[in-house]
Design a protein around this motif. Structure first.
Motif, mmCIF file in Angstrom:
data_model
loop_
_atom_site.group_PDB
_atom_site.id
_atom_site.type_symbol
_atom_site.label_atom_id
_atom_site.label_comp_id
_atom_site.label_asym_id
_atom_site.label_seq_id
_atom_site.Cartn_x
_atom_site.Cartn_y
_atom_site.Cartn_z
ATOM 1 N N GLU A 1 0.866 -1.179 0.000
ATOM 2 C CA GLU A 1 0.000 0.000 0.000
ATOM 3 C C GLU A 1 0.904 1.230 0.000
ATOM 4 O O GLU A 1 1.573 1.504 0.992
ATOM 5 C CB GLU A 1 -0.896 0.011 1.241
ATOM 6 C CG GLU A 1 -1.806 1.222 1.374
ATOM 7 C CD GLU A 1 -2.976 1.206 0.405
ATOM 8 O OE1 GLU A 1 -3.545 2.269 0.131
ATOM 9 O OE2 GLU A 1 -3.318 0.108 -0.081
ATOM 10 N N SER B 1 -1.618 5.899 4.327
ATOM 11 C CA SER B 1 -1.919 5.456 2.971
ATOM 12 C C SER B 1 -2.011 6.647 2.020
ATOM 13 O O SER B 1 -2.690 7.636 2.304
ATOM 14 C CB SER B 1 -3.238 4.677 2.955
ATOM 15 O OG SER B 1 -3.680 4.450 1.633
ATOM 16 N N ARG C 1 -3.355 6.337 -0.912
ATOM 17 C CA ARG C 1 -4.642 6.159 -1.592
ATOM 18 C C ARG C 1 -5.793 6.789 -0.815
ATOM 19 O O ARG C 1 -6.631 7.493 -1.385
ATOM 20 C CB ARG C 1 -4.900 4.665 -1.805
ATOM 21 C CG ARG C 1 -6.237 4.324 -2.453
ATOM 22 C CD ARG C 1 -6.342 2.824 -2.684
ATOM 23 N NE ARG C 1 -6.084 2.067 -1.478
ATOM 24 C CZ ARG C 1 -7.023 1.797 -0.561
ATOM 25 N NH1 ARG C 1 -8.261 2.231 -0.729
ATOM 26 N NH2 ARG C 1 -6.717 1.086 0.508
ATOM 27 N N ASP D 1 -6.891 -2.223 8.724
ATOM 28 C CA ASP D 1 -7.372 -1.094 7.932
ATOM 29 C C ASP D 1 -8.855 -0.914 8.232
ATOM 30 O O ASP D 1 -9.658 -1.820 7.986
ATOM 31 C CB ASP D 1 -7.140 -1.362 6.444
ATOM 32 C CG ASP D 1 -7.584 -0.197 5.566
ATOM 33 O OD1 ASP D 1 -7.958 0.856 6.114
ATOM 34 O OD2 ASP D 1 -7.553 -0.348 4.329
#
Length: 755
Positions: A116, A143, A145, A171
């Motif tokens: 990730e 993260s 993202r 997560d």
């Protein structure tokens, strides 16, 4: 006043007052072109900074994608108590791995995260195993993202020297951080910070450390950085409460207690027990040391996570809490904006791994929040403003000059004449004028400043170092296989070059992977590092006084040199820190080679050294090399110094002492002679610098050489070939330009200048 020598062949005698005007236009033209190129480079920095040069020279995507929140990494420290810890690179004897000699912090960065893409890693919690070698590490990984924190896990099988990221193990739809690990009744639990969920949750390890399941909600409150521990038969917990406004600025801390880890939990009667920025918010696991309880808190006075403070708990019961601050400071070099933890440290997790031995994980950042973003914008904006002003001025001047209107327009303005006839000139002549301008300035400095004068050394050196630092910056160290290391710089000098050496120390002590600077002092009263060399103490500077003034001294075995990797460097060579990092990473891939920045090609049998000052240009034009000079080269101190000082090189050392030159050529012949008879293996490796300046060309004070320099070098190559059997014959290596392209070299008087 600085004047141009009228007898110099590159100075044009003014015709009708236009000589100085043309020269000014040429200078302005050169400056504008260079600044515009720098603007283009700066505008592309957002892309460029997400890449780094691999040792082989190709560009590789770096998994880290920094944002405005920082560049947090994780390091390990060892020592005899939690209050006397050393970073890994300072532990004696050296802690080595297959890629690092010694291993250096940080041991875990966002580049380790492979599943990730991550902006940073922080909030480390260690979990040492009983075998003394295996230990696990859980941490926050932000993260790219989602823009929120996840919990990652890594493992070390060598006592914490190297870590391998296993996976993102937790997560949730909300931000997670601070994965506090605790054991109760042989079961390992994790209590991460997840206050945006509105609760404090307990997770149970089903398969430690990669599989976690929610066990229960401990407290229906948005607690931040909860840190539970057992003390006097009860479970206690330090935490901040998101519902309190002061918690946003690290100003609030509460205490909770319970008879069982799983609750029910009760708020302490004195809560909140602390309401100011210096140490309220938890900064790691509370510990017992010498029968006393200590807790750690964040100091957020200057910026978020500025430093960690320690507090000794004097009283802790259901009715009363009392603590006092105790001294706590991370030992090690902290060069602001250079070292990985120089500006911020906000988490500390210590464990006693054996009787009297402690190990701790700590996070750190060399930037404050938004530092990277604003730094790029400031640099780009400044360059853009300069280029716009410069271009506007140049446009008008160049238009007048190129149309032959300079003198005519001046005449018209004074006589009132309206008809001005202009004849176009060629751009080629303007470029030629720019070249003449450079030559003129070199001649000007050489002729107007006394050789070896204070102005010559201090003035020119200050200008050069300002240029290198301003346009090169202080980049981070480059890892190899996600491992960092340190190297030592060995420089040889003497009393007549004290100003050059002073500038040398001030520049290179700001390079991230430089662990120490060793000055081999050949002649004159030795300098004091702090007083004479202006050493700031960021990097240790040691003066090694020699009895004999010899070029061989720099290769003398020295057990006090801390690191296996040594950068042999002349004190008049200026290289950006970024180029040192690339060269160091390249050498670490092949430590049996010397890896440097000055290539040469010796051909023939016997070999010829007839190019004198144009040797580098000749080498680049040929596209291959077989010598790397030791004036700027990395090498293995154990192998190279031992070989150079051995009995097989006795005649070579005597030869160098006799001519006071050629030690760098001798080293190449010596190393090549130890290779097998085929030409497959290399003894030397070239790294193309982005910028490289030889201050020696601007001063008459040199380490070696003189009027007969070329003939001496020619004789050396012939005699060394005879002594060692010409091992360089047929052994040539093609250039790898590292994605930067072939250098452009000027005429012999200028040489190859990388600017």
């Amino acid at each position: 006043m600085l004047t141009f020598p009228s007898t110099h062949p590159y100075v044009t005698t003014p015709t009708k007052g236009r000589g100085l005007q043309q020269l000014a236009v040429s200078v302005l033209f050169c400056v504008c072109i260079y600044v515009l190129l720098e603007v283009c480079a700066s505008l592309g920095s957002a892309w460029w900074w997400s890449l780094y040069h691999s040792p082989s020279g190709t560009l590789q995507l770096h998994r880290c994608q920094s944002d405005g929140e920082g560049d947090w990494s994780i390091g390990l420290f060892k020592g005899t108590s939690p209050f006397h810890l050393l970073p890994l690179e300072h532990v004696a004897p050296n802690l080595n791995t297959k890629r690092s000699w010694p291993i250096s912090n940080p041991v875990l960065t966002c580049s380790h995260i492979h599943d990730e893409p991550s902006s940073f890693v922080a909030d480390p919690f260690l979990w040492p195993m009983n075998d003394g070698k295996t230990m696990y590490l859980l941490y926050e990984s932000k993260s790219v993202r989602t823009g929120q924190g996840d919990i990652g896990a890594a493992v070390s099988h060598d006592g914490g020297l190297t870590f391998h990221h296993l996976a993102v193990v937790l997560d949730e739809p909300w931000h997670l951080s601070y994965p506090f690990l605790v054991k109760d009744k042989d079961q390992i639990y994790m209590i991460p910070e997840g206050s945006k969920s509105g609760t404090l949750r307990l997770y149970r390890a089903e398969s430690f450390p990669t599989r976690w399941v929610l066990d229960r909600v401990l407290i229906e409150e948005p607690l931040i950085d909860a840190s539970p521990f057992m003390h006097d038969g009860l479970w206690w917990m330090f935490a901040s409460n998101r519902n309190e406004k002061s918690s946003k600025n690290c100003r609030e801390m509460e205490i909770w207690f319970s008879a069982n880890l799983k609750g029910p939990w009760q708020r302490h009667a004195q809560s909140p027990i602390r309401q100011w920025q210096q140490g309220s918010r938890s900064a790691g696991r509370p510990i017992m040391y010498k029968d006393d309880l200590y807790r750690f808190g964040q100091d957020c006075t200057r910026t978020y996570g500025h430093r960690v403070r320690a507090f000794k708990v004097k009283t802790l019961n259901a009715e009363r809490y009392e603590e006092e601050e105790v001294p706590f400071e991370v030992t090690g070099t902290l060069r602001e904006g250079v070292d990985w933890n120089s500006l911020r440290q906000h988490h500390f997790d210590a464990h006693e791994i054996s009787d009297g031995q402690w190990i701790a994980a700590m996070d750190g950042d060399k930037y404050v929040s938004d530092y990277l973003l604003w730094g790029r914008l400031r640099r780009t904006g400044t360059l853009l403003l300069i280029s716009l002003v410069c271009s506007a001025a140049a446009a008008g001047i160049l238009w007048l000059y190129s149309n032959g209107c300079w003198s005519s327009s001046l005449k018209a303005s004074t006589t009132g004449t309206q008809d001005v006839t202009c004849s176009p000139s060629h751009l080629k002549s303007l470029i030629q004028r720019c070249k003449q301008c450079v030559k003129c300035w070199v001649a000007c400095f050489s002729s107007t400043l006394p050789a070896g004068s204070f102005l010559e050394q201090a003035g020119i050196l200050s200008l050069i170092l300002w240029y290198v630092r301003t346009w090169s910056g202080n980049p981070a160290a480059l890892p190899l296989d996600n491992q960092y290391s340190k190297f030592s710089i060995v420089v040889m000098s003497y009393d007549a070059r004290i100003l050059t050496l002073q500038a040398f120390v001030q520049h290179y002590q700001h390079c991230a992977s430089v662990g120490e600077i060793v000055v081999v002092w050949n002649k004159g009263p030795p300098p004091d590092p702090q007083k004479d060399l202006k050493s700031t103490g960021f990097v240790p500077v040691r003066i090694r006084v020699e009895d004999l003034n010899s070029m061989n001294n720099r290769f003398k075995p020295d057990p006090d040199i801390r690191n296996r990797g040594v950068l042999m460097l002349d004190d008049d060579i200026v290289l950006p820190c970024a180029d040192l990092e690339r060269g160091f990473a390249a050498w670490r891939e092949h430590p049996e080679r010397i890896t440097g920045y000055f290539p040469r090609l010796l051909e023939g049998d016997p070999p010829q050294y007839q190019c004198i000052w144009s040797c580098e240009k000749y080498t680049y034009d040929k596209g291959q090399y077989n010598v790397v000079l030791a004036g700027a080269a990395f090498m293995d101190k154990d192998y190279v110094f031992g070989l150079y000082s051995s009995h097989i090189n006795h005649q070579g050392r005597e030869y160098v002492d006799r001519v006071f030159n050629c030690d760098d050529l001798l080293l190449n012949y010596l190393l090549a002679s130890q290779l097998p008879g085929n030409a497959v293996r290399q003894h030397a490796q070239y790294v193309r610098p982005t910028k490289r300046l030889d201050v020696g060309k601007l001063t008459s004070i040199r380490l070696s050489g003189g009027g007969s320099f070329g003939s001496v070098r020619h004789n050396c190559t012939r005699d060394f070939a005879s002594l060692f059997g010409n091992p360089l014959l047929g052994r040539v290596y093609p250039f790898d330009w590292g994605g930067l392209g072939k250098p452009t070299c000027g005429p012999s008087w200028l040489g190859c200048v990388f600017i």
